[in-house]
Design an enzyme around this catalytic site. Sequence first.
Site, short mmCIF file in Angstrom:
data_model
loop_
_atom_site.label_atom_id
_atom_site.label_comp_id
_atom_site.label_asym_id
_atom_site.label_seq_id
_atom_site.Cartn_x
_atom_site.Cartn_y
_atom_site.Cartn_z
N TYR A 1 0.84 -1.21 0.00
CA TYR A 1 0.00 0.00 0.00
C TYR A 1 0.87 1.25 0.00
CZ TYR A 1 -3.62 3.33 1.39
OH TYR A 1 -4.48 4.40 1.45
N THR B 1 -14.62 5.29 7.35
CA THR B 1 -15.43 4.89 6.21
C THR B 1 -15.97 3.48 6.44
OG1 THR B 1 -13.56 3.85 5.07
CG2 THR B 1 -13.90 6.22 4.69
#
Length: 257
Positions: free
Chosen positions: A154, A189
Amino acid sequence: MFSLQNKTAIVTGGASGIGLAICRTFVQAGAHVHVLDRAMDDPESLFTAISDNAGGMSLHVVDVSDQADVQRVIGEIAGEGPVHILVNNAGIAHIGNAETTTEADFDRVFSVNVKGVYNCLNAVLPHMRAAGGGVILNMASIAATLGLNDRFAYSMSKGAVLSMTLSVAKDYLPHHIRCNCISPARVHTPFVDGFLAKNYAGNEAEMFDKLSKAQPIGRMGTPNEIAALALYLCSDEAGFVTGCDYPIDGGVVRLST
């Protein structure tokens, strides 16, 4: 201020989380937003979540890692008129270090987070040049500049996003195309909720509190806070801003000890 009236915007990964908040904010600011996402299970609910009388929206099912798919859809959008704004928000996460990250996982993260951004840039830049300018905003991460535990692939991908941002900003100055990126820390989120449910079943509240307090400000960010910064950077008021990375991180980069 910060009006996007009569502007056409493309937002990738716009069906959930930060992307959804950006789409909603842009529509409220007057833009017509083309939402690009690989999965739209409930388009009617998506319209309800985003639609506003100020602007409008269109939905497109697109896999950003598929160059032909991206070229086709962006070509169709540009065929209707100038594309003023591109927000490269689509991305996936991965947990693992350099030993535990498999080749398949590495390739998967690269294909979406790096090649996906490249595909959209490659498709939209000729149209922006022909139209005399535009604005590009990429979604990077504090992982691009900080060492984060177990975020090898990532971090690699978001470092590439930051570098692509600087390159495009430099190359397209003569064409009146601005390019910046946003680097969030943890933002609350549905992905966070799903991650906690999968990895810390029965202990979600305690882990959520721990992750929240990892930010010096004492909480996670909200998608709407990221969207507000995106609105500014894509507006005419930010016309003097290009080639910049904006940490929006509750103090992580500068205030963590």
